[in-house]
Enzyme design. Structure first.
Site: not given
Lengths: 304, 304
Positions: B63, B67-68, B213, B271
Site C-alpha cells: 500500500h 513506510d512501505h 497493514d 511493524h
C-alpha cells in the site's frame, strides 16, 4: 561566539554503498537547525546522531535527483506522526511541491503542522530567508536538471564594550547602547568619549557555501565568494574529469580550484561516487591544491 | 529441498527509531528474489546484508503509506545507475505508477531496463504471478487506505523415484518420467510395476503469507489459510487495542489469534511501533496464545 557548524548525515552520490548515505546535512546556527538536502534515510540518520526532527525549522532542497530529496516525504510524515505543530519551511524547485502533494494525497496524509513551501529560482540568485542574525541565499548551479546552491551568511553583529574602561567612566546606561552602535558620548562637561576607543569591533561575520551538484564553471563563483567553509561536491577523482563533465559533476581537483579561486577558508568534499570505497585519494588530490580540505564524514560536525 | 526463506530488512512501523527500518523483506524462492514492500532505506539495507539489487526480479508493494514504499524510487534509480538491463516487475496500487512517473519526470530519469507495472486489486484476491513452481496471490486487507497482502505458494512438485528399487528392475528410461507422474509401467511380460510402490510422494508444498497493514478481521483469513509461515503486522501490545483499531492496525495478541485461527505453522511479528524500544513483551504476548511466534529481526533469514 555564536554556534555555526554543520553535521554531515550523508556523503554519498546517487548509489549509496559501504554504509554511506545520500546527501543531507544539518546546519546549526545559534541553535536554530536547518536541513540542507534530504536524501533517502535522512530521518534514520537524524535519529542516529541524536538530532530531533522537531528542532528543524527550515529545509533546503537543491534539486530533484532522488539522492537529494527522497528522504523528505518520510521525514515530513514522521514529524506529523510524532505530533509536530510548529511551522516548517521548505525551499526547493517548484515541482517538489507537486511530488509531495501527490504522495500525501495517496497516503491520505493531512499534516497537522503548517508546511510552508517556497519555490527556489533556478535562474537567479535570491535571498530566500532572513533574520536579524542570518541571511540565506540560493543561487543557480549547472547540473543535468535545475539545481541551486545555498549560502548562509551571518550578519555583522554588535561591537562589544570594553568593560574595564567603561566602568571607570560613569557613562549613563542608555548611552552604552549607542556606543555599541558607534555613536560617541559627549558628557555634560563637554568631554567626548569616542565609541571606537571604548568598544571592540564586532566579530567578523562567517559564511557557509553549499554547492551540490554542479559541473565546475565560473557562473557561481561570485555567489560563494570568500566563504569561511565551502561544501563542494567532488564526485570523482580528476582522472575521470570527462565523466564528471558528462554527468555535470566536479572532480576533487576542480573543487580545490574552486575553493582557491573564490577565496574560501576551508573546503569540505562530499557526494562521493560509489566507485571509491577508500576516500583518502580524493582528499589527497584536493589537498595538493587546497591544503585546508576535509572529507565530509558522516556523523561529524564541522565548524563554519 | 527448494530454498524458500525470507530476510527481514525492516521491522518498524511508520516512525523508524532505535536503528529499526521501515518495512521491507526479501523472499528467496529457489534463488529467485522477490522484494516485499520497500520502505525508506531498503537499498542501503540490501547492501548491508549482501543482497544485490540486480537479483531482484519482482517487487510487491502492499500500500501507499510511506513506510512501505518510500525506498522504491531510490532503488529503481540505483538499479538504473548500476546498469541493470533485466526486466523488473512491480506490483502495487495503481497510483504507485503515477508517483514513480512524476518523480522520474522531474529527475529526467529514463530507465535503461524495462519496468513492468502490474496494478493490484484492492477488492478481490487475484493470482498476480505464476511459474511452474510458484504462484503469488494478492488479497485485500483492511487498512486506512487500499492495502493488499500477498501469499506465495509453492506448487506441488514431482514424486521422486525410489532409486535402489528402480535400479534392480531394468525399466526403460523413458518410463521413469511417467512413473514420477504416477503412471504405472507394464513390462513386455505383462508384469505391472506400480508407480506408487516405486516413488516417494512429492514434498508437501509450502506457503508464505504476508499481512501488512491491517486491522484484524475475518475477511482475509481464507487467503492465508494454513500457510507455513505467516508474517503479520503487530504494531501494538493488546493494551492498546483501541488505538490499533483506530489506526487500522493489529495487536500482538490478535496476530497470534489470526495465526491460530487460520492454522498457520509459524508466526513472524513485525511493524513495531516506535513506542516499544524493547520488543520482548510483544513476543511474550503472542507466544502465550501461539507458541511458534518469532520477532522479525532485521538481517535475519526465516525459513518458510
Amino acid at each position: 561566539m555564536t554556534k555555526f557548524e554543520v553535521l554531515i548525515l550523508g556523503n554519498s552520490s546517487a548509489t549509496p554503498m559501504y554504509g554511506r548515505h545520500p546527501t543531507s546535512q544539518v546546519l546549526n546556527f545559534n541553535e536554530q537547525l536547518f536541513l540542507i538536502d534530504c536524501g533517502e534515510g535522512t530521518q534514520m540518520q537524524l535519529f542516529r546522531y541524536g538530532i530531533k526532527g522537531s528542532r528543524i525549522s527550515h529545509i533546503f532542497i537543491s534539486h530533484l535527483h532522488g539522492d537529494h530529496y527522497l528522504g523528505l516525504v518520510g521525514l515530513l510524515s514522521s514529524q506529523h506522526l510524532v505530533g509536530r505543530q510548529r511551522e516548517l519551511h521548505l525551499y526547493g524547485p517548484p515541482a517538489l511541491k507537486e511530488i509531495i502533494d501527490l504522495q500525501f494525497k495517496h497516503s491520505d496524509t493531512r499534516l497537522r503542522y503548517p508546511l510552508v513551501f517556497h519555490p527556489t529560482n533556478q535562474y537567479l540568485p535570491e535571498v530566500i530567508f532572513e533574520t536579524t542574525h542570518l541571511s540565506v541565499r540560493s543561487f543557480p548551479l549547472r547540473h543535468r536538471i535545475a539545481c541551486t546552491g545555498f549560502r548562509f551568511d551571518e550578519k555583522v553583529g554588535s561591537a562589544s564594550l570594553k568593560k574595564e574602561q567603561i566602568e571607570k567612566l560613569n557613562i549613563p546606561v542608555p548611552y552604552l547602547r549607542l556606543l555599541k552602535k558607534g555613536i560617541d558620548y559627549v558628557a555634560d562637561d563637554g568631554t567626548v568619549y569616542r565609541a571606537k576607543d571604548l568598544t571592540n569591533p564586532p566579530p567578523r561575520p562567517r559564511s557557509y557555501g553549499y554547492c551540490s551538484d554542479t559541473v565546475m564553471n565560473e557562473d557561481y563563483f561570485e555567489a560563494i565568494s570568500e566563504v569561511d567553509l565551502l561544501y563542494h561536491e567532488a564526485t570523482f577523482l580528476h582522472d575521470r574529469v570527462e565523466r564528471a563533465k558528462e554527468t555535470f559533476h566536479t572532480t576533487c581537483l576542480e573543487a580545490a580550484q574552486v575553493a582557491q579561486t573564490v577565496g574560501a577558508k576551508k573546503l569540505l568534499l562530499g557526494h562521493f561516487s560509489a566507485r571509491y570505497k577508500d576516500l583518502q585519494p580524493l582528499l589527497d588530490e584536493s589537498r595538493a591544491v587546497f591544503p585546508h580540505t576535509e572529507l565530509s564524514e558522516e556523523g561529524k560536525w564541522f565548524l563554519v
